[in-house]
Design an enzyme around this catalytic site. Structure first.
Site, PDB file in Angstrom:
ATOM      1  N   CYS A  13       9.693  -5.300  10.058  1.00 57.86           N
ATOM      2  CA  CYS A  13       9.043  -5.005   8.614  1.00 57.86           C
ATOM      3  C   CYS A  13       9.942  -3.799   8.218  1.00 57.86           C
ATOM      4  CB  CYS A  13       7.409  -4.822   8.665  1.00 57.86           C
ATOM      5  SG  CYS A  13       6.636  -5.997   9.330  1.00 57.86           S
ATOM      6  N   CYS A  71       8.595  -0.157   8.889  1.00 64.33           N
ATOM      7  CA  CYS A  71       7.973   0.098  10.306  1.00 64.33           C
ATOM      8  C   CYS A  71       9.068   0.796  11.270  1.00 64.33           C
ATOM      9  CB  CYS A  71       7.318  -1.020  10.748  1.00 64.33           C
ATOM     10  SG  CYS A  71       6.265  -0.994  12.363  1.00 64.33           S
ATOM     11  N   CYS A  84      -6.235   3.235  19.286  1.00 65.93           N
ATOM     12  CA  CYS A  84      -5.177   2.374  18.887  1.00 65.93           C
ATOM     13  C   CYS A  84      -4.061   2.050  19.681  1.00 65.93           C
ATOM     14  CB  CYS A  84      -4.425   2.938  17.528  1.00 65.93           C
ATOM     15  SG  CYS A  84      -3.065   2.128  16.905  1.00 65.93           S
ATOM     16  N   GLU A 122       3.256   3.989  22.534  1.00 68.21           N
ATOM     17  CA  GLU A 122       2.411   4.925  22.260  1.00 68.21           C
ATOM     18  C   GLU A 122       0.920   4.600  21.973  1.00 68.21           C
ATOM     19  OE1 GLU A 122       3.872   6.214  18.186  1.00 68.21           O
ATOM     20  OE2 GLU A 122       5.404   5.130  19.027  1.00 68.21           O
ATOM     21  N   CYS A 131       2.950   3.635  13.208  1.00 73.84           N
ATOM     22  CA  CYS A 131       3.463   2.578  14.128  1.00 73.84           C
ATOM     23  C   CYS A 131       5.042   3.199  14.617  1.00 73.84           C
ATOM     24  CB  CYS A 131       3.686   1.139  13.350  1.00 73.84           C
ATOM     25  SG  CYS A 131       3.578   0.064  14.140  1.00 73.84           S
ATOM     26  N   SER A 149      -1.685  -7.613   7.930  1.00 73.84           N
ATOM     27  CA  SER A 149      -0.825  -7.064   7.351  1.00 73.84           C
ATOM     28  C   SER A 149      -0.102  -7.816   6.076  1.00 73.84           C
ATOM     29  CB  SER A 149       0.381  -6.484   7.885  1.00 73.84           C
ATOM     30  OG  SER A 149      -0.161  -5.734   9.023  1.00 73.84           O
ATOM     31  N   CYS A 165       9.270  -4.136  18.702  1.00 71.59           N
ATOM     32  CA  CYS A 165       9.034  -5.438  17.915  1.00 71.59           C
ATOM     33  C   CYS A 165       9.883  -6.301  17.478  1.00 71.59           C
ATOM     34  CB  CYS A 165       7.933  -4.736  16.786  1.00 71.59           C
ATOM     35  SG  CYS A 165       7.215  -6.032  16.072  1.00 71.59           S
TER      36      CYS A 165
END
Ligand code: SAH
Length: 340
Positions: A115, A118, A104, A91, A332, A213, A111
């Protein structure tokens, strides 16, 4: 599968054109069609001879990324679900603000870093995006706007420094002066703190804006939110950030998502101030966008205001990002999760 044309650097496009037997000036024309006219079909490239267009079409893919879905309306924050040739999707978010157009984008399908809050990590890691796919995301945004985006942030799905080579290649393609010409200082790369990547990026001779982050001012809290902290602890991350700032002469932005009762106390604001004092830094506070599978809650608005005031009183430049994105599921990975 054919080679994605948008993954080639200018010199590689020039070499490909030469190999197909065309003179050098055709490469400039082709590059112009790709990034200034942003042609959606080979046949639209009117000043290229038909036989060259034919040969290019046989060898190269022009549409590696397709828009599957777009949310929202013109002029507001919108989200695009981008489909890839192997059926995967990522996305991207369009963020218009006055005359500014910021996109963005994602750097990976899924990933590895997991985290706690997330959504991207929850579905696990599938694969890296290729440079051509990353550039393709920017072209989808340009198509939706019917204009090139002037600003770019790597804050979508994935960890850009975990896909270093393809991300850097995409940056060089997007940066090319005779193409989309997005200035390096108008590109922000957001990382969870992958030290070797930050070190490499510092030596590229590019003034890319670095965003890190952080989310907590001490190792214990940070490791609880971000498992990567066990590999790359705070003090070491901040040391390479400082070197990055010295080398590139840029401020570093630190992202800090406020989670109620976890990282939003007055004492933690004080620790954050001490931690960042030696750096040319600014802090971007983000309200937690609730995600399924994470029990944490956003900080109360008054707590968030006190937190930002504490930073400002200490002379730290801080902003509290609005939560427009969360209404739109712009945080995210959330749109992708819904799609899956
Ligand atoms: N992997 C990179 C970039 C992707 S995320 C990184 O870690 O920086 C962009 C930012 O959104 C990161 O700061 C991330 O921690 C934050 N984020 C992710 N999920 C969120 C959520 N649910 N609420 C608020 N911020 C979130």
């Amino acid at each position: 599968m054919k080679i994605v044309i948008h993954g080639l650097l200018f010199d590689e496009v020039a070499a490909a054109v030469r190999e197909l037997g065309a003179p050098a000036f055709r490469a400039k024309q082709l590059w112009h069609w790709l990034y200034v006219q942003r042609a959606a079909a080979w046949d639209a490239m009117k000043n290229l001879p038909a036989d060259l267009r034919q040969k290019l079409a046989e060898k190269f893919e022009l549409e590696a990324v397709r828009q599957l879905e777009i949310t929202g309306v013109e002029g507001e924050t919108r989200k695009i679900l981008a489909g890839l040739r192997d059926g995967e999707c990522v996305e991207e978010v369009l963020l218009p603000s006055g005359d500014r157009r910021t996109v963005c984008i994602s750097s990976q399908v899924g990933c590895k870093f997991a985290c706690a809050f997330c959504a991207s990590g929850q579905a696990g890691f599938r694969r890296n995006l290729s440079a051509g796919e990353i550039v393709g995301e920017v072209l989808l945004a340009a198509a939706a706007w019917n204009d090139r985006p002037g600003n770019l942030v790597f804050m979508g799905v994935g960890e850009p420094l975990d896909n270093y080579d393809e991300v850097l290649r995409a940056i060089r393609i997007l940066n090319h002066a005779e193409g989309l010409a997005i200035g390096a200082r108008r590109m922000t790369l957001s990382t969870c703190g992958v030290i070797p990547g930050i070190q490499r990026l510092a030596n590229e001779g590019l003034q890319i804006e670095l965003s890190v982050s952080l989310h907590a001012p001490d190792d214990a809290t940070r490791a609880q939110l971000m498992p990567v902290n066990r590999r790359y602890p705070l003090a070491e991350v901040l040391a390479v950030c400082r070197a990055y700032a010295e080398k590139t002469k840029r401020l570093i932005t630190f992202e800090y998502t406020l989670v109620r009762g976890v990282n939003d106390s007055a004492a933690q604001a004080g620790e954050l101030v001490r931690l960042l004092a030696p750096l040319p830094a600014r802090v971007n506070l983000i309200p937690l966008s609730p995600v399924e599978g994470y029990a944490g809650e956003p900080s109360a608005p008054e707590t968030a205001r006190q937190f930002i005031r504490a930073l400002e009183r200490a002379g730290l430049n801080a902003t509290l990002r609005d939560s427009q994105g969360s209404r739109l599921k712009a945080a995210c990975g959330q749109l992708r999760i819904r799609h899956l």
